[in-house]
Design a protein around this motif. Structure first.
Motif, PDB file in Angstrom:
ATOM      1  N   ARG A 174      43.422  51.359  34.214  1.00 25.12           N
ATOM      2  CA  ARG A 174      44.845  51.193  33.911  1.00 25.12           C
ATOM      3  C   ARG A 174      45.428  52.463  33.281  1.00 25.12           C
ATOM      4  NH1 ARG A 174      43.168  45.836  33.102  1.00 25.12           N
ATOM      5  NH2 ARG A 174      42.589  46.176  30.928  1.00 25.12           N
ATOM      6  N   ASP A 175      44.654  53.123  32.437  1.00 27.16           N
ATOM      7  CA  ASP A 175      45.111  54.388  31.847  1.00 27.16           C
ATOM      8  C   ASP A 175      45.311  55.445  32.934  1.00 27.16           C
ATOM      9  OD1 ASP A 175      45.104  53.312  29.349  1.00 27.16           O
ATOM     10  OD2 ASP A 175      43.176  54.181  28.742  1.00 27.16           O
ATOM     11  N   ALA A 176      44.389  55.471  33.913  1.00 29.68           N
ATOM     12  CA  ALA A 176      44.505  56.439  35.002  1.00 29.68           C
ATOM     13  C   ALA A 176      45.754  56.182  35.842  1.00 29.68           C
ATOM     14  CB  ALA A 176      43.262  56.391  35.881  1.00 29.68           C
ATOM     15  N   LEU A 177      46.137  54.918  35.977  1.00 35.10           N
ATOM     16  CA  LEU A 177      47.316  54.569  36.778  1.00 35.10           C
ATOM     17  C   LEU A 177      48.616  55.073  36.152  1.00 35.10           C
ATOM     18  CD1 LEU A 177      46.853  50.951  38.173  1.00 35.10           C
ATOM     19  CD2 LEU A 177      47.335  53.030  39.466  1.00 35.10           C
ATOM     20  N   ALA A 186      52.858  50.403  41.146  1.00 37.81           N
ATOM     21  CA  ALA A 186      53.238  49.003  41.339  1.00 37.81           C
ATOM     22  C   ALA A 186      52.376  48.342  42.420  1.00 37.81           C
ATOM     23  CB  ALA A 186      54.715  48.913  41.716  1.00 37.81           C
ATOM     24  N   ARG A 187      52.023  49.119  43.441  1.00 38.14           N
ATOM     25  CA  ARG A 187      51.260  48.569  44.556  1.00 38.14           C
ATOM     26  C   ARG A 187      49.772  48.426  44.223  1.00 38.14           C
ATOM     27  NH1 ARG A 187      52.741  52.053  47.746  1.00 38.14           N
ATOM     28  NH2 ARG A 187      50.901  53.421  47.876  1.00 38.14           N
ATOM     29  N   VAL A 188      49.268  49.374  43.458  1.00 40.83           N
ATOM     30  CA  VAL A 188      47.825  49.436  43.216  1.00 40.83           C
ATOM     31  C   VAL A 188      47.392  48.694  41.946  1.00 40.83           C
ATOM     32  CG1 VAL A 188      45.894  51.016  42.788  1.00 40.83           C
ATOM     33  CG2 VAL A 188      47.644  51.624  44.455  1.00 40.83           C
ATOM     34  N   ALA A 189      48.298  48.539  40.982  1.00 45.13           N
ATOM     35  CA  ALA A 189      47.933  47.923  39.696  1.00 45.13           C
ATOM     36  C   ALA A 189      47.254  46.562  39.848  1.00 45.13           C
ATOM     37  CB  ALA A 189      49.165  47.816  38.797  1.00 45.13           C
ATOM     38  N   PRO A 190      47.778  45.645  40.683  1.00 47.56           N
ATOM     39  CA  PRO A 190      47.095  44.344  40.824  1.00 47.56           C
ATOM     40  C   PRO A 190      45.685  44.488  41.400  1.00 47.56           C
ATOM     41  CG  PRO A 190      49.338  44.236  41.671  1.00 47.56           C
ATOM     42  CD  PRO A 190      49.037  45.688  41.457  1.00 47.56           C
ATOM     43  N   VAL A 191      45.516  45.461  42.301  1.00 54.67           N
ATOM     44  CA  VAL A 191      44.193  45.687  42.885  1.00 54.67           C
ATOM     45  C   VAL A 191      43.227  46.189  41.819  1.00 54.67           C
ATOM     46  CG1 VAL A 191      42.897  46.987  44.606  1.00 54.67           C
ATOM     47  CG2 VAL A 191      45.204  46.187  45.145  1.00 54.67           C
ATOM     48  N   ASP A 193      43.374  45.720  38.639  1.00 57.08           N
ATOM     49  CA  ASP A 193      43.069  44.643  37.697  1.00 57.08           C
ATOM     50  C   ASP A 193      41.970  43.720  38.222  1.00 57.08           C
ATOM     51  OD1 ASP A 193      44.875  45.528  35.837  1.00 57.08           O
ATOM     52  OD2 ASP A 193      46.507  44.217  36.515  1.00 57.08           O
ATOM     53  N   ASN A 194      41.881  43.616  39.548  1.00 55.87           N
ATOM     54  CA  ASN A 194      40.898  42.702  40.145  1.00 55.87           C
ATOM     55  C   ASN A 194      39.581  43.379  40.527  1.00 55.87           C
ATOM     56  OD1 ASN A 194      42.021  39.808  40.694  1.00 55.87           O
ATOM     57  ND2 ASN A 194      43.733  41.183  41.112  1.00 55.87           N
ATOM     58  N   LEU A 195      39.508  44.707  40.388  1.00 52.17           N
ATOM     59  CA  LEU A 195      38.278  45.405  40.776  1.00 52.17           C
ATOM     60  C   LEU A 195      37.047  44.960  39.977  1.00 52.17           C
ATOM     61  CD1 LEU A 195      39.258  49.108  41.554  1.00 52.17           C
ATOM     62  CD2 LEU A 195      38.202  47.437  43.084  1.00 52.17           C
ATOM     63  N   PRO A 196      37.135  44.809  38.656  1.00 48.47           N
ATOM     64  CA  PRO A 196      35.934  44.375  37.916  1.00 48.47           C
ATOM     65  C   PRO A 196      35.366  43.051  38.418  1.00 48.47           C
ATOM     66  CG  PRO A 196      37.570  45.237  36.403  1.00 48.47           C
ATOM     67  CD  PRO A 196      38.249  45.133  37.735  1.00 48.47           C
ATOM     68  N   SER A 197      36.241  42.059  38.628  1.00 48.96           N
ATOM     69  CA  SER A 197      35.748  40.770  39.117  1.00 48.96           C
ATOM     70  C   SER A 197      35.259  40.888  40.557  1.00 48.96           C
ATOM     71  CB  SER A 197      36.842  39.700  39.021  1.00 48.96           C
ATOM     72  OG  SER A 197      37.975  40.065  39.803  1.00 48.96           O
ATOM     73  N   ALA A 198      35.866  41.781  41.339  1.00 52.06           N
ATOM     74  CA  ALA A 198      35.430  41.985  42.723  1.00 52.06           C
ATOM     75  C   ALA A 198      34.007  42.527  42.760  1.00 52.06           C
ATOM     76  CB  ALA A 198      36.381  42.942  43.436  1.00 52.06           C
TER      77      ALA A 198
END
Length: 235
Positions: A174-177, A186-191, A193-198
């Motif tokens: 999130r800091d890198a974003l 805006a497009r990548v933030a939700p992705v 956020d879900n990377l750790p659980s992925a």
């Protein structure tokens, strides 16, 4: 390839036993399991067996030889009992999951599991050959299927052992974003956020893909055999 077990090695207490190659290896396996973040050095192993580092050279020419012996012993400790009455797909999934559980506590040994100096893989190869027996694969295709399964498990164990924990990854990403363009953020933030659980779900997906790949090997072999038989019957 590994036959999984989540229980770690036991360490004996009391009066020190006579120094031997067997005792040194068992002590090193226990150290690797109990403190996986700490590199396995000759000094640490020597201390665990109440000896000096130079004494270990009577049994191992160098640290690399010791590490290979430890990796072989870890695989020798592996156990797996296939679920009774289950399909080969279900048995293979359980074997891959339990194997990952067994290998993950040994991050410093993971590169050595692919270059064992002793036939430590043999029990797993026997098990997998029996497990995949219903597919009636040729020897060449059976070897391909087993190689695929084994390298997948070791590769995923290496990834799991080396990647940043999910609890740390989220804030870093999130800091890198914050430095990314607004539209991309805006497009990548939700992705992100879900990377750790992925990543936590990744191995289940990899297992499914591996099982499908083995089914593909069997299907391809069956198609080739059918085509060959049909050609022989043709005038």
């Amino acid at each position: 390839m590994a036959q999984g077990s989540t229980s770690g090695p036991s360490r004996t207490r009391g009066r020190p036993a006579r120094l031997s190659r067997e005792r040194i290896v068992e002590a090193a396996v226990a150290l690797a399991y109990e403190d996986p973040a700490e590199p396995l050095t000759l000094r640490r192993v020597a201390k665990a067996v109440d000896s000096g580092p130079m004494a270990l050279y009577r049994y191992f020419p160098d640290r690399d030889d010791l590490l290979h012996a430890v990796a072989d012993r870890v695989m020798a400790h592996m156990r797996f009992t296939p679920p009774e009455g289950a399909t080969w797909q279900a048995k293979l999934r359980e074997w891959m999951l339990s194997s990952l559980d067994h290998l993950r506590p040994y991050p410093h040994l993971l590169p050595l599991f692919a270059s064992t100096r002793e036939p430590a893989w043999l029990p797993s190869i026997v098990l997998l050959t029996d497990m995949l027996g219903p597919l009636n694969l040729t020897d060449e295709d059976m070897a391909l299927a087993i190689a695929l399964v084994g390298t997948t498990v070791v590769g995923q164990a290496t990834l799991a052992a080396r990647r940043t924990p999910a609890i740390e990854m989220g804030p870093v990403m999130r800091d890198a974003l914050l430095h990314a363009p607004t539209e991309a953020r805006a497009r990548v933030a939700p992705v992100v956020d879900n990377l750790p659980s992925a990543l936590e779900r990744l191995f289940d997906l990899v297992i499914d893909i591996t099982v499908e790949a083995v089914e593909g090997i069997a299907g391809s072999a069956a198609s080739t055999e059918y085509a060959a038989a049909h050609t022989r019957r043709s005038p």
